[in-house]
Design an enzyme around this catalytic site. Structure first.
Site, mmCIF file in Angstrom:
data_model
loop_
_atom_site.group_PDB
_atom_site.id
_atom_site.type_symbol
_atom_site.label_atom_id
_atom_site.label_comp_id
_atom_site.label_asym_id
_atom_site.label_seq_id
_atom_site.Cartn_x
_atom_site.Cartn_y
_atom_site.Cartn_z
ATOM 1 N N TYR A 263 0.802 -1.223 0.000
ATOM 2 C CA TYR A 263 0.000 0.000 0.000
ATOM 3 C C TYR A 263 0.838 1.277 0.000
ATOM 4 O O TYR A 263 0.292 2.353 -0.247
ATOM 5 C CB TYR A 263 -0.933 0.033 1.222
ATOM 6 C CG TYR A 263 -2.108 -0.893 1.129
ATOM 7 C CD1 TYR A 263 -3.200 -0.592 0.313
ATOM 8 C CD2 TYR A 263 -2.145 -2.071 1.868
ATOM 9 C CE1 TYR A 263 -4.296 -1.444 0.239
ATOM 10 C CE2 TYR A 263 -3.236 -2.932 1.799
ATOM 11 C CZ TYR A 263 -4.301 -2.611 0.988
ATOM 12 O OH TYR A 263 -5.385 -3.461 0.916
ATOM 13 N N GLY A 300 -11.095 0.727 -3.617
ATOM 14 C CA GLY A 300 -9.990 1.231 -2.818
ATOM 15 C C GLY A 300 -8.938 0.198 -2.480
ATOM 16 O O GLY A 300 -8.124 0.434 -1.582
ATOM 17 N N ASP A 301 -8.921 -0.933 -3.192
ATOM 18 C CA ASP A 301 -7.975 -1.995 -2.831
ATOM 19 C C ASP A 301 -7.065 -2.405 -3.984
ATOM 20 O O ASP A 301 -6.517 -3.502 -3.979
ATOM 21 C CB ASP A 301 -8.726 -3.227 -2.319
ATOM 22 C CG ASP A 301 -7.838 -4.116 -1.441
ATOM 23 O OD1 ASP A 301 -7.066 -3.567 -0.631
ATOM 24 O OD2 ASP A 301 -7.907 -5.348 -1.574
ATOM 25 N N MET A 302 -6.872 -1.525 -4.954
ATOM 26 C CA MET A 302 -5.991 -1.861 -6.069
ATOM 27 C C MET A 302 -4.551 -1.485 -5.731
ATOM 28 O O MET A 302 -3.972 -0.540 -6.281
ATOM 29 C CB MET A 302 -6.467 -1.179 -7.348
ATOM 30 C CG MET A 302 -7.800 -1.729 -7.840
ATOM 31 S SD MET A 302 -7.808 -3.544 -8.091
ATOM 32 C CE MET A 302 -6.800 -3.682 -9.559
ATOM 33 N N ASN A 306 -2.326 -6.222 -6.811
ATOM 34 C CA ASN A 306 -3.510 -6.417 -7.652
ATOM 35 C C ASN A 306 -3.312 -5.926 -9.085
ATOM 36 O O ASN A 306 -4.278 -5.749 -9.828
ATOM 37 C CB ASN A 306 -4.728 -5.748 -7.019
ATOM 38 C CG ASN A 306 -5.307 -6.594 -5.894
ATOM 39 O OD1 ASN A 306 -5.043 -7.786 -5.810
ATOM 40 N ND2 ASN A 306 -6.084 -5.976 -5.017
#
Length: 416
Positions: A263, A300-302, A306
């Site tokens: 992240y 919101g999790d790319m 990913n």
């Protein structure tokens, strides 16, 4: 038939690394719990070696020196092949007594025969870490799927009975089964619809379907989420006809970062720039299209894991991998934002054309091409989403929040 020696994963001291059938290196445990990886001399001598990882390549196209040994962890390329969080806990519990909690080397030794992509990691001494399928003491779940969601590799059965069978560490699983969440309603249906929307936009997307848990034979208790929702079945794009392996790597691996940095280890312009250099301008602009889609649907999790490259054919030329792990996160996390920085911003509402211009400059991409890609995605999503048949499977409460976000972000991304 002579049976191989069976060694517990926590007893293995050295692992050979193969890309397809080519030995490319070795990982060794050293005293003090250091893990050292070295590339094979014969692999280094190849004129055009198939790519194991872009992180192993130097600026001049050659191979880097071997990485320094790492304490209590595997080198980043291998650490990113392992499951994380709840999925890792389930796998460690499944291998209890043979894999020590938190020990990367143990877990890689247990799962190394069926990793994502075309890399296999096998004991140097030729031993096996589990009896063959069907034998006494055989461990059912021996495949590694990186990430945190509860998922397993499965194969569709043929014939009258049909159904789905969990693979037993032989690398032949054709599909990834993503089990429903007990915390987030309609997660499988959400992703199913977003994959369909991606495909409607002309993006490369794997085959998928929604199935019932009753279609499976023997889900190990450690992986059963106890949710009554649907299971999302997605065809593996790292497996070809008859189970052939196709090599892939994610951008945490490419940037040489451990999973804990997925992240904060890089920004979206770093991915775009890497694609522009290693693949093509077209691949970088396709990434921009997918990035605009990410913002538009509220995903919101790319993070770095990913997004991936894929190495088809002879493995010498990288390409942008198909879309995966796309869903709208805002129905569950209303204050969610982009996983990585885009033009210096993360909040969805901040992603105006000015920010995309900043992104294009940092990514060294033509500003006009970037802005046109964003505009095209906004127009295409609005042309397809409101009449997409797969909307019908998404729970009403989840769908309403997605719709609200798409309307809001359409005005933010393309205010004219």
């Amino acid at each position: 038939m002579i049976m191989p020696k069976i060694s517990a994963p926590n007893e293995i001291q050295s692992l050979d690394v193969f890309l397809h059938d080519l030995k490319v290196g070795t990982i060794v445990r050293t005293p003090g719990d250091f893990n050292a990886f070295s590339l094979e001399t014969e692999y280094r001598k190849l004129g055009k070696p198939p790519i194991v990882s872009l992180s192993f390549r130097s600026a001049n196209g050659g191979l880097r020196n071997d990485p320094k040994p790492t304490l209590h962890a595997l080198p980043a390329f291998f650490a990113n092949m392992l499951p994380e969080e709840r999925l890792r806990e389930a796998m460690e519990k499944h291998h209890a007594g043979k894999v020590r909690p938190g020990n990367d080397f143990d877990l890689l030794a247990a799962l190394g025969g069926d990793l994502p992509g075309a890399v296999r990691v096998l004991p140097t001494d030729g031993s096996a870490t589990s009896p063959p399928p069907g034998a006494a003491g055989a461990i059912q779940a021996r495949f590694s799927l990186a990430g945190v969601q509860m998922k397993l590799s499965v194969m569709k059965n043929t014939g009258k009975e049909g159904g789905l069978t969990l693979r037993i560490g032989d690398g032949q699983g054709q599909y990834i089964a993503k089990f429903p969440s007990t915390n987030h309603i309609g997660l499988s249906e959400n992703e199913f619809a977003m994959l369909a929307l991606s495909e409607a936009l002309g993006m490369e997307v794997p085959e998928r379907e929604l199935v019932d848990k009753s279609d499976f034979e023997g889900i190990p208790e450690e992986f059963n989420t106890l949710s009554t929702g649907k299971v999302l079945l997605v065809k593996r794009f790292d497996r070809g006809a008859k189970g052939t392996r196709i090599h892939i790597e994610d951008f945490a691996q490419i940037f040489g970062l451990p999973p804990s940095r997925k992240y904060d280890g890089a920004s979206y312009h770093d991915i775009a720039n890497a694609l522009n250099v290693a693949v093509s301008m077209e691949a970088a602009i396709e990434f921009v299209r997918r990035l605009a889609f990410t913002a538009l649907i509220g995903n919101g999790d790319m993070h770095l894991k990913n997004w991936s490259t894929i190495y088809p054919g002879d493995g010498l030329t990288p390409a942008l991998a198909p879309v995966y792990d796309v869903l709208s996160s805002v129905p569950y996390l209303p204050k969610d934002q982009m996983a990585l920085s885009l033009g210096g911003e993360k909040p969805f509402k901040a992603l105006t054309p000015i920010v995309w211009r900043k992104f294009s400059n940092r990514a060294r991409l033509p500003e006009k091409a970037v802005l046109l890609a964003v505009e095209e995605v906004v127009a295409s999503v609005n042309a397809h989403w409101w009449k997409l048949p797969e909307r019908g499977v998404v729970p009403t409460s989840v769908l309403q929040r997605i719709d609200d976000h798409v309307r809001m972000m359409s005005n933010v991304l393309n205010p004219d």
